[in-house]
Design a protein around this motif. Structure first.
Motif, PDB file in Angstrom:
ATOM      1  N   GLN A 106       0.877  -1.173   0.000  1.00 23.89           N
ATOM      2  CA  GLN A 106       0.000   0.000   0.000  1.00 23.89           C
ATOM      3  C   GLN A 106       0.913   1.221   0.000  1.00 23.89           C
ATOM      4  O   GLN A 106       1.298   1.714   1.056  1.00 23.89           O
ATOM      5  CB  GLN A 106      -0.892  -0.019   1.237  1.00 23.89           C
ATOM      6  N   LEU A 107       1.268   1.683  -1.195  1.00 25.22           N
ATOM      7  CA  LEU A 107       2.238   2.763  -1.331  1.00 25.22           C
ATOM      8  C   LEU A 107       1.635   3.878  -2.173  1.00 25.22           C
ATOM      9  O   LEU A 107       1.261   3.656  -3.325  1.00 25.22           O
ATOM     10  CB  LEU A 107       3.538   2.235  -1.950  1.00 25.22           C
ATOM     11  N   TRP A 108       1.556   5.077  -1.586  1.00 27.90           N
ATOM     12  CA  TRP A 108       0.843   6.192  -2.200  1.00 27.90           C
ATOM     13  C   TRP A 108       1.775   7.291  -2.701  1.00 27.90           C
ATOM     14  O   TRP A 108       1.303   8.316  -3.177  1.00 27.90           O
ATOM     15  CB  TRP A 108      -0.101   6.816  -1.171  1.00 27.90           C
ATOM     16  N   GLN A 109       3.073   7.111  -2.596  1.00 29.14           N
ATOM     17  CA  GLN A 109       3.986   8.195  -2.942  1.00 29.14           C
ATOM     18  C   GLN A 109       3.748   8.689  -4.367  1.00 29.14           C
ATOM     19  O   GLN A 109       3.375   7.926  -5.251  1.00 29.14           O
ATOM     20  CB  GLN A 109       5.444   7.740  -2.797  1.00 29.14           C
ATOM     21  N   SER A 110       4.025   9.990  -4.569  1.00 28.46           N
ATOM     22  CA  SER A 110       3.741  10.600  -5.863  1.00 28.46           C
ATOM     23  C   SER A 110       4.584   9.997  -6.971  1.00 28.46           C
ATOM     24  O   SER A 110       4.090   9.728  -8.067  1.00 28.46           O
ATOM     25  CB  SER A 110       3.981  12.117  -5.781  1.00 28.46           C
ATOM     26  N   GLU A 111       5.872   9.808  -6.718  1.00 24.59           N
ATOM     27  CA  GLU A 111       6.756   9.235  -7.737  1.00 24.59           C
ATOM     28  C   GLU A 111       6.746   7.720  -7.550  1.00 24.59           C
ATOM     29  O   GLU A 111       7.602   7.142  -6.877  1.00 24.59           O
ATOM     30  CB  GLU A 111       8.175   9.809  -7.582  1.00 24.59           C
ATOM     31  N   PHE A 138     -14.316   7.997  -0.291  1.00 24.71           N
ATOM     32  CA  PHE A 138     -13.004   8.140   0.344  1.00 24.71           C
ATOM     33  C   PHE A 138     -12.048   8.634  -0.722  1.00 24.71           C
ATOM     34  O   PHE A 138     -11.838   7.942  -1.717  1.00 24.71           O
ATOM     35  CB  PHE A 138     -12.533   6.809   0.925  1.00 24.71           C
ATOM     36  N   ASN A 139     -11.477   9.817  -0.516  1.00 22.01           N
ATOM     37  CA  ASN A 139     -10.754  10.457  -1.607  1.00 22.01           C
ATOM     38  C   ASN A 139      -9.319   9.982  -1.788  1.00 22.01           C
ATOM     39  O   ASN A 139      -8.777  10.073  -2.875  1.00 22.01           O
ATOM     40  CB  ASN A 139     -10.761  11.979  -1.420  1.00 22.01           C
ATOM     41  N   GLY A 140      -8.658   9.492  -0.765  1.00 15.79           N
ATOM     42  CA  GLY A 140      -7.260   9.142  -0.955  1.00 15.79           C
ATOM     43  C   GLY A 140      -6.450  10.356  -1.381  1.00 15.79           C
ATOM     44  O   GLY A 140      -6.772  11.496  -1.051  1.00 15.79           O
ATOM     45  N   ASN A 141      -5.383  10.123  -2.151  1.00 18.55           N
ATOM     46  CA  ASN A 141      -4.535  11.224  -2.625  1.00 18.55           C
ATOM     47  C   ASN A 141      -4.865  11.665  -4.043  1.00 18.55           C
ATOM     48  O   ASN A 141      -4.542  12.782  -4.429  1.00 18.55           O
ATOM     49  CB  ASN A 141      -3.063  10.811  -2.581  1.00 18.55           C
ATOM     50  N   TYR A 142      -5.463  10.795  -4.830  1.00 13.51           N
ATOM     51  CA  TYR A 142      -5.650  11.051  -6.261  1.00 13.51           C
ATOM     52  C   TYR A 142      -7.051  10.589  -6.647  1.00 13.51           C
ATOM     53  O   TYR A 142      -7.455   9.473  -6.331  1.00 13.51           O
ATOM     54  CB  TYR A 142      -4.612  10.285  -7.094  1.00 13.51           C
ATOM     55  N   THR A 143      -7.797  11.437  -7.337  1.00 11.82           N
ATOM     56  CA  THR A 143      -9.148  11.054  -7.745  1.00 11.82           C
ATOM     57  C   THR A 143      -9.370  11.150  -9.246  1.00 11.82           C
ATOM     58  O   THR A 143     -10.363  10.625  -9.749  1.00 11.82           O
ATOM     59  CB  THR A 143     -10.198  11.930  -7.030  1.00 11.82           C
ATOM     60  N   CYS A 159      -5.106   8.176 -11.902  1.00 13.42           N
ATOM     61  CA  CYS A 159      -5.174   6.789 -11.419  1.00 13.42           C
ATOM     62  C   CYS A 159      -4.598   5.834 -12.461  1.00 13.42           C
ATOM     63  O   CYS A 159      -3.880   4.875 -12.118  1.00 13.42           O
ATOM     64  CB  CYS A 159      -6.613   6.414 -11.094  1.00 13.42           C
ATOM     65  N   LEU A 160      -4.897   6.082 -13.729  1.00 14.52           N
ATOM     66  CA  LEU A 160      -4.358   5.227 -14.785  1.00 14.52           C
ATOM     67  C   LEU A 160      -2.845   5.364 -14.879  1.00 14.52           C
ATOM     68  O   LEU A 160      -2.136   4.363 -15.052  1.00 14.52           O
ATOM     69  CB  LEU A 160      -5.005   5.581 -16.121  1.00 14.52           C
ATOM     70  N   GLU A 161      -2.341   6.592 -14.788  1.00 16.51           N
ATOM     71  CA  GLU A 161      -0.891   6.797 -14.793  1.00 16.51           C
ATOM     72  C   GLU A 161      -0.228   5.942 -13.717  1.00 16.51           C
ATOM     73  O   GLU A 161       0.805   5.303 -13.947  1.00 16.51           O
ATOM     74  CB  GLU A 161      -0.553   8.268 -14.537  1.00 16.51           C
ATOM     75  N   ARG A 162      -0.809   5.932 -12.537  1.00 15.28           N
ATOM     76  CA  ARG A 162      -0.226   5.191 -11.435  1.00 15.28           C
ATOM     77  C   ARG A 162      -0.277   3.689 -11.670  1.00 15.28           C
ATOM     78  O   ARG A 162       0.655   2.956 -11.319  1.00 15.28           O
ATOM     79  CB  ARG A 162      -0.909   5.592 -10.126  1.00 15.28           C
ATOM     80  N   SER A 163      -1.331   3.228 -12.292  1.00 12.54           N
ATOM     81  CA  SER A 163      -1.394   1.808 -12.644  1.00 12.54           C
ATOM     82  C   SER A 163      -0.299   1.442 -13.642  1.00 12.54           C
ATOM     83  O   SER A 163       0.373   0.412 -13.508  1.00 12.54           O
ATOM     84  CB  SER A 163      -2.774   1.469 -13.224  1.00 12.54           C
ATOM     85  N   TYR A 164      -0.109   2.284 -14.649  1.00 11.03           N
ATOM     86  CA  TYR A 164       0.931   2.005 -15.650  1.00 11.03           C
ATOM     87  C   TYR A 164       2.323   2.087 -15.030  1.00 11.03           C
ATOM     88  O   TYR A 164       3.228   1.352 -15.436  1.00 11.03           O
ATOM     89  CB  TYR A 164       0.818   2.969 -16.830  1.00 11.03           C
TER      90      TYR A 164
END
Length: 538
Positions: free
Chosen positions: A341-346, A379-384, A389-394
């Motif tokens: 469970q890692l939410w960091q931007s980079e 629940f908003n988390g850091n990114y909505t 969200c797709l960028e982070r998946s890729y």
């Protein structure tokens, strides 16, 4: 779902999308289940112990080639005990039961297993040739694109006859490339505030159903609610029919569930029953608990004990993870794959660091902090943003790991089964993940190498044989390439993939200069570049 009672002593049932079909089983006419499909052997008794769930019951199956497996059974109500058998091979099998109850002991029979149909590929296991990847039992690659829907169990839990809302939502996921759903056996309600605008027809918090006797407010933990599990069966079975893995979290500590005391008889009875009942499903993946160590319910010793107990009871040895990165990082030897469970931007380099720190295991980012917005704030988390969200998946994909997607219209207590009921602006962009599935399958991303630097920006995957896929950030107007010097002066082919609409550009040719660079197509958002160059001579 209440399964019907039958007069014959032994019944055989083959699992279907909803419920089961029953036929008589006898020695003269061996039954013909199918390889990698769940088949039930059902045994009725005339009398029951005070708590029939506790009655020991199992069956040993042996194939004509000498394969043997001993499978625990379970009580299924109506004075009926059940063994779920998922044969690993076609051919003739025999079985013999064992129990402390005479009526269930030493019952024997024969099964003739037909070969698997094309759509049946067996359970999900670790790839013996690539320790970061999964495969099906038939050897086909399994590349997870996961979706969290904790309350999926609740959509039709109060419908005794059918699962229309479950089918509708699962069909939507399957049509959009998702092949794993993360769900709870049971959850009660969230602790955070709810949106005042929430339409009550989409609210599944505080369900009337409960896996124990009584209800969540006034439970009787000494008894299990068999009908609850019969209805949950329908969800697991339908996911299996649609080719979607059921990533089943046995517990959850932060959703207001009134659980029995940890390690009590009631706790062990519940845990063992879940393992006995669901282990046969080939689409099953075990997760001990959501937020396993985050809320003070227990400690690592308890989780160690649950894993040990599960491995001893699960005859099929389905894969196990724990929804807690701290646990997975410290005790990777106890699990089959890592959930982080890692939410960091980079995110890309963060996930590469996980790969470095935990070698030899597949890695699923089960929460990357992206919770796609919906018609209601859950629940908003850091990114909505669906695009972010797709960028982070890729970025997970290009790091050599796997993504999980959350949509606020389905991840927790709020579920919109029919997304077409929503205004277009409120619908999730699930098609983005269908396009990701297209890329995964077209270029066999699970077989590519991650972590190498072959450009001056972005990230890449490559096959070591002249094919490189680049993740090109949206900020890039140009991408500088780092290709082997031996191919300088030759020609490379370039194809662009748009992850937002799934289209591929026309393939173009470009000479490989000393410092090759390519111009990035216009438009918003990141792009994927598929580059092929001649293989450098050894």
């Amino acid at each position: 779902m209440r399964l019907p009672a039958f007069a014959p002593h032994l019944l055989l049932a083959s699992c279907v999308a909803i419920g089961h079909s029953f036929v008589h089983a006898d020695e003269a006419s061996p039954q013909t289940p199918t390889q990698w499909e769940v088949t039930e052997l059902r045994f009725q008794v005339d009398s029951l112990a005070d708590n029939p769930v506790d009655t020991p019951f199992s069956a040993t199956f042996e194939s004509e080639s000498g394969q043997a497996i001993s499978i625990p059974g379970f009580y299924d109500g109506d004075q009926t005990y059940c063994i779920r058998f998922t044969p690993s091979a076609a051919g003739k099998w025999t079985y013999t039961t064992a129990s402390t109850t005479n009526a269930l002991n030493n019952q024997s029979g024969k099964l003739t297993v037909s070969p698997a149909t094309d759509e049946r590929r067996g359970g999900i296991e670790l790839d013996p040739d690539n320790d970061r990847q999964f495969q099906f039992q038939n050897g086909d690659r399994y590349y997870p694109i996961a979706f969290e829907c904790d309350w999926l169990f609740a959509l039709d839990a109060e419908n005794a006859n059918d699962i229309p809302k479950t089918r509708q939502f699962v069909d939507t996921l399957a049509e959009n490339g998702f092949n794993q759903v993360v769900l709870n056996v049971f959850a009660y309600d969230v602790k955070w505030a709810k949106d005042d605008r929430l339409d009550t027809k989409y609210e599944y918090g505080s369900p009337k159903v409960y896996p124990f006797a009584g209800d969540n407010e006034s439970p009787d933990h000494s008894k299990l609610n068999i009908e609850y599990f019969q209805r949950l069966d329908r969800v697991i079975e339908y996911l299996d029919q649609k080719g979607i893995a059921a990533h089943l979290m046995v517990y959850v500590w932060n959703k207001r569930v009134n659980w029995p005391e940890a390690n009590s008889d009631a706790d062990n009875r519940y845990f063992d029953y879940v393992v006995r009942r669901y282990q046969a499903y080939p689409n099953l993946i075990w997760d001990i608990s959501k937020e396993a160590l985050g809320y003070g319910h227990n400690d690592v010793t308890y989780i160690h004990g649950r894993i040990k107990r599960l491995r001893e009871l699960d005859a099929y040895q389905r894969l196990i993870t724990v929804h807690d990165y701290g646990y997975c990082r410290r005790f990777a030897d106890k699990i089959d794959f890592v959930s982080v469970q890692l939410w960091q931007s980079e995110l890309y380099h963060v996930m590469r660091e996980v790969c470095k720190n935990i070698p030899g295991k597949p890695i699923l980012n089960i929460e990357h902090g992206g919770y796609e917005k919906g018609p209601y704030v859950v629940f908003n988390g850091n990114y909505t943003s669906p695009e972010v969200c797709l960028e982070r998946s890729y970025q997970c994909v290009f790091a050599g790991t796997f993504p999980t997607h959350y949509w606020q219209g389905a991840a927790w207590n709020v579920i919109v089964p029919d997304v077409t009921e929503l205004a277009p602006a409120d619908r999730p962009r699930l098609e983005y993940y269908r396009h990701l599935q297209t890329l995964v399958e077209k270029y066999d991303l699970g077989n590519l190498i991650a972590g190498d630097k072959r450009s001056n920006a972005g990230f890449c995957l490559h096959n070591g044989k002249g094919q490189v896929l680049y993740y090109v950030p949206k900020e890039n107007d140009f991408l500088g390439l780092r290709l082997p010097s031996e191919v300088r002066g030759q020609t490379m082919s370039l194809t662009w993939f748009n992850p937002f609409d799934g289209t591929f550009s026309e393939t173009t040719q470009q000479k490989i200069e000393q410092w090759p660079a390519v111009k990035v197509p216009g438009g918003d958002g990141f792009r994927i570049l598929i580059l092929n160059h001649p293989v450098a001579s050894e």
